[in-house]
Enzyme design. Structure first.
Site, PDB file in Angstrom:
ATOM      1  N   GLU A   1       0.805  -0.873   0.173  1.00  0.00           N
ATOM      2  CA  GLU A   1      -0.387  -0.229  -0.018  1.00  0.00           C
ATOM      3  C   GLU A   1       1.016   1.235  -0.053  1.00  0.00           C
ATOM      4  O   GLU A   1       0.216   1.877   1.059  1.00  0.00           O
ATOM      5  CB  GLU A   1      -0.763   0.203   1.319  1.00  0.00           C
ATOM      6  CG  GLU A   1      -1.896  -1.394   1.315  1.00  0.00           C
ATOM      7  CD  GLU A   1      -2.897  -0.987   2.644  1.00  0.00           C
ATOM      8  OE1 GLU A   1      -2.488  -0.610   2.966  1.00  0.00           O
ATOM      9  OE2 GLU A   1      -3.586  -1.421   1.354  1.00  0.00           O
TER      10      GLU A   1
ATOM     11  N   GLU B   1      -5.626  -8.237  -0.966  1.00  0.00           N
ATOM     12  CA  GLU B   1      -6.122  -8.187   0.503  1.00  0.00           C
ATOM     13  C   GLU B   1      -7.881  -7.559  -0.137  1.00  0.00           C
ATOM     14  O   GLU B   1      -8.319  -7.052  -0.976  1.00  0.00           O
ATOM     15  CB  GLU B   1      -5.204  -6.822   0.807  1.00  0.00           C
ATOM     16  CG  GLU B   1      -5.033  -7.338   1.591  1.00  0.00           C
ATOM     17  CD  GLU B   1      -3.915  -6.788   2.477  1.00  0.00           C
ATOM     18  OE1 GLU B   1      -5.039  -5.671   3.226  1.00  0.00           O
ATOM     19  OE2 GLU B   1      -2.761  -6.097   2.679  1.00  0.00           O
TER      20      GLU B   1
HETATM   21  C1  BGP Z   1      -4.424  -2.639   4.875  1.00  0.00           C
HETATM   22  C2  BGP Z   1      -3.114  -4.058   5.263  1.00  0.00           C
HETATM   23  C3  BGP Z   1      -3.486  -5.119   6.421  1.00  0.00           C
HETATM   24  C4  BGP Z   1      -4.275  -5.113   6.844  1.00  0.00           C
HETATM   25  C5  BGP Z   1      -5.738  -4.304   6.874  1.00  0.00           C
HETATM   26  C6  BGP Z   1      -7.129  -4.319   7.402  1.00  0.00           C
HETATM   27  O1  BGP Z   1      -4.544  -1.583   4.826  1.00  0.00           O
HETATM   28  O2  BGP Z   1      -2.469  -4.010   3.928  1.00  0.00           O
HETATM   29  O3  BGP Z   1      -2.033  -5.073   6.573  1.00  0.00           O
HETATM   30  O4  BGP Z   1      -4.356  -4.817   9.089  1.00  0.00           O
HETATM   31  O5  BGP Z   1      -5.773  -3.670   5.697  1.00  0.00           O
HETATM   32  O6  BGP Z   1      -6.637  -3.201   7.344  1.00  0.00           O
HETATM   33  P1  BGP Z   1      -6.760  -3.970   9.400  1.00  0.00           P
HETATM   34  O7  BGP Z   1      -6.338  -4.773  10.601  1.00  0.00           O
HETATM   35  O8  BGP Z   1      -7.087  -2.263   9.914  1.00  0.00           O
HETATM   36  O9  BGP Z   1      -8.648  -3.543   9.965  1.00  0.00           O
END
Ligand code: BGP
Length: 497
Positions: free
Chosen positions: A183, A389
């Site tokens: 990201e 993701e």
């Molecule tokens: C993305 C990241 C991850 C992740 C996911 C969910 O931005 O790459 O590392 O964890 O988001 O976010 P969160 O864990 O804050 O729910």
């Protein structure tokens, strides 16, 4: 029409959110290791706070659940078997840069760290899962910030090249899919995690030698990261012909919709997309630094130092594919400032969306947005796209009989797959779908355990207690069925609806 034959099905995690053993076998802290988590044991941090804070030194009595994670460091063999149990043909995790070069600036890599990943990668291959490796998932060694000022310093390009070369030589023939910086387009919104760059109002020691960070530092970090990305592609091509390098974006903000047809909102939405996304994807995928970026440099007197050689590298070494996370969409209306968190941008509430994830996170759910993102990227770059993701965090507890019913999670997954399938029908080249957090891990945004994404439950709580025992949720079997049929079970279901 089906999902492609060699579609990559699996899940994704990050070293800093699951491994634990944050200072084992020579590892030194990375930037996320100093981020304080949210936990009920820590009353000064409120549940509804959305974003983790950091201090440059560890704070006593504060929660750092990520330091122990879910003990993936010791349990990865069994956890990977659980993933294979769902039929995964690939698995994404990151290599923690600080396990290989603990401070980032060493000449020789740390053999103990490499050994750890040798075994993990071999385990994936033995299980028949293609490793998808993020080279830095918000994991810049902290020393590179305190000593060098993070990615604003061009010296990091040299350190990064040493790291990249080490990985490509070591895992030649074993790892085919590499993602450079997780990201990375978060740089302007969150320079600390994405670029290990401090901003003016960041908490820090007044005696800190780095001093206040300016817009120019951020843009210098931007340029340095673009060069580092190109250098990575160049290195991979010279070391391992079969390796493919992709950049990795948070793409939720591509789905920034104009709140209405007011031309200012339409242009505003485009500007938001540009400065949250395309400012990175255009150089990574097309080899050009866009005019709207140069305009900002000129008007705000913040043009970074660049060299003809660096610009040529950016032009010549574009990525093989583009990977991204997608969680939700947002809107743009003039006068409303778009804030952001790990899910993407946050604008005025979209009245056409009805669902969202539970309190206190409340991430709006917009499966159609993923079709929009896939089409937008594909129209612009004509490159293979990899969804690395997508998922939903829920507050879940075990039933008395030890089961967990998480139909809501599967609805989320199925709805998103429906619109990914639509994009495939539109002609978009989609490489695969990786669910985020297939096993419960520590949240990146809040540092807590309570926000659970997994198909597998992990017995660990915000106060740090728990046996770490793993338990299969109902969604595990449903995701397995989707993979087993290559999505055909869903396609038949949609056809009959
Ligand atoms: C993305 C990241 C991850 C992740 C996911 C969910 O931005 O790459 O590392 O964890 O988001 O976010 P969160 O864990 O804050 O729910």
């Amino acid at each position: 029409m089906s999902f492609p034959k060699n579609f990559l099905w699996g899940g994704a995690v990050a070293a800093n959110q699951c491994e634990g053993e944050w200072l084992t076998d020579g590892k030194q802290p990375n930037v996320t290791d100093v981020m304080i988590g949210i936990g009920s044991k820590y009353p000064d941090i409120k549940w509804n706070e959305k974003t983790r804070k950091y201090e440059m030194a560890l704070q006593e009595g504060k929660a750092y659940l990520s330091h122990d994670g879910i003990d993936f460091y010791h349990r990865y063999k069994d956890d990977l078997k659980l993933m294979k149990g769902m039929g995964f043909n690939c698995f994404r995790t990151s290599i923690a840069w600080g396990r290989i070069f603990p401070n980032g600036d060493e000449i020789e890599p740390n053999e103990a760290g490499l050994k750890f990943y040798d075994d993990m990668i071999d385990t994936m291959l033995e299980l028949g899962m293609e490793p998808v490796i993020t080279m830095s998932h918000y994991e810049t060694p902290l020393h590179l910030l305190t000593e060098y000022g993070g990615w604003s310093n061009p010296k990091l390009i040299e350190f990064w090249k040493r790291y990249a070369r080490t990985l490509f030589e070591r895992y030649k023939g074993k790892v085919k899919y590499w993602l450079t910086f997780n990201e990375v387009n978060n740089l302007l919104k969150n320079p600390f995690v994405a670029g290990s760059i401090l901003t003016i109002d960041d908490p820090k020691d007044p005696s800190d030698p780095i001093g206040s960070t300016t817009e120019k530092d951020k843009w210098q970090g931007y340029y340095n990261l673009l060069v580092a990305n190109a250098e990575t592609v160049k290195l991979a091509r010279s070391i391992d012909k079969d390796a493919k390098v992709g950049s990795m974006m948070t793409a939720s903000s591509v789905a920034t919709y104009p709140y209405n047809c007011d031309p200012d909102n339409v242009m505003g939405a485009l500007t938001a997309q540009r400065f949250a996304n395309f400012y990175f994807t255009d150089p990574n995928c097309l080899g050009i630094i866009p005019g709207y970026v140069k305009r900002v440099w000129k008007e705000h007197d913040c043009e970074p130092e660049m060299s003809a050689e660096g610009l040529q590298l950016i032009k010549d070494y574009t990525v093989d594919f583009l990977s991204f996370s997608y969680y939700r969409s947002s809107t743009f209306e003039k006068g409303v400032t778009n804030s952001s968190d790990t899910g993407g941008l946050i604008g005025k509430e979209n009245p056409y969306l009805t669902g969202c994830s539970p309190e206190p996170w409340c991430w709006p759910i917009d499966p159609k947005g993923i079709r929009y993102v896939l089409n937008t990227y594909y129209d612009r770059y004509h490159l293979p796209l990899f969804i690395v993701e997508n998922g939903i965090g829920l507050d879940e507890n075990l039933n008395e009989d030890g089961t967990i019913e998480d139909d809501f999670r599967m609805e989320y997954v199925e709805d998103h797959l429906k619109y990914i399938h639509e994009a495939i029908l539109d002609g978009v080249d989609v490489m695969g779908y990786l669910y985020w957090g297939p096993i419960d891990i520590v949240s990146a945004g809040t540092g807590e355990m309570r926000k659970r994404y997994g198909f597998v439950y992990v017995d660990r709580f915000n106060d740090g207690s728990g046996t770490l025992e793993r338990k299969i949720k109902q969604s595990y079997y449903k995701y397995k069925e989707i993979i087993e049929t290559n999505g055909e079970n869903l396609i038949s279901k949609w056809a009959s609806e």
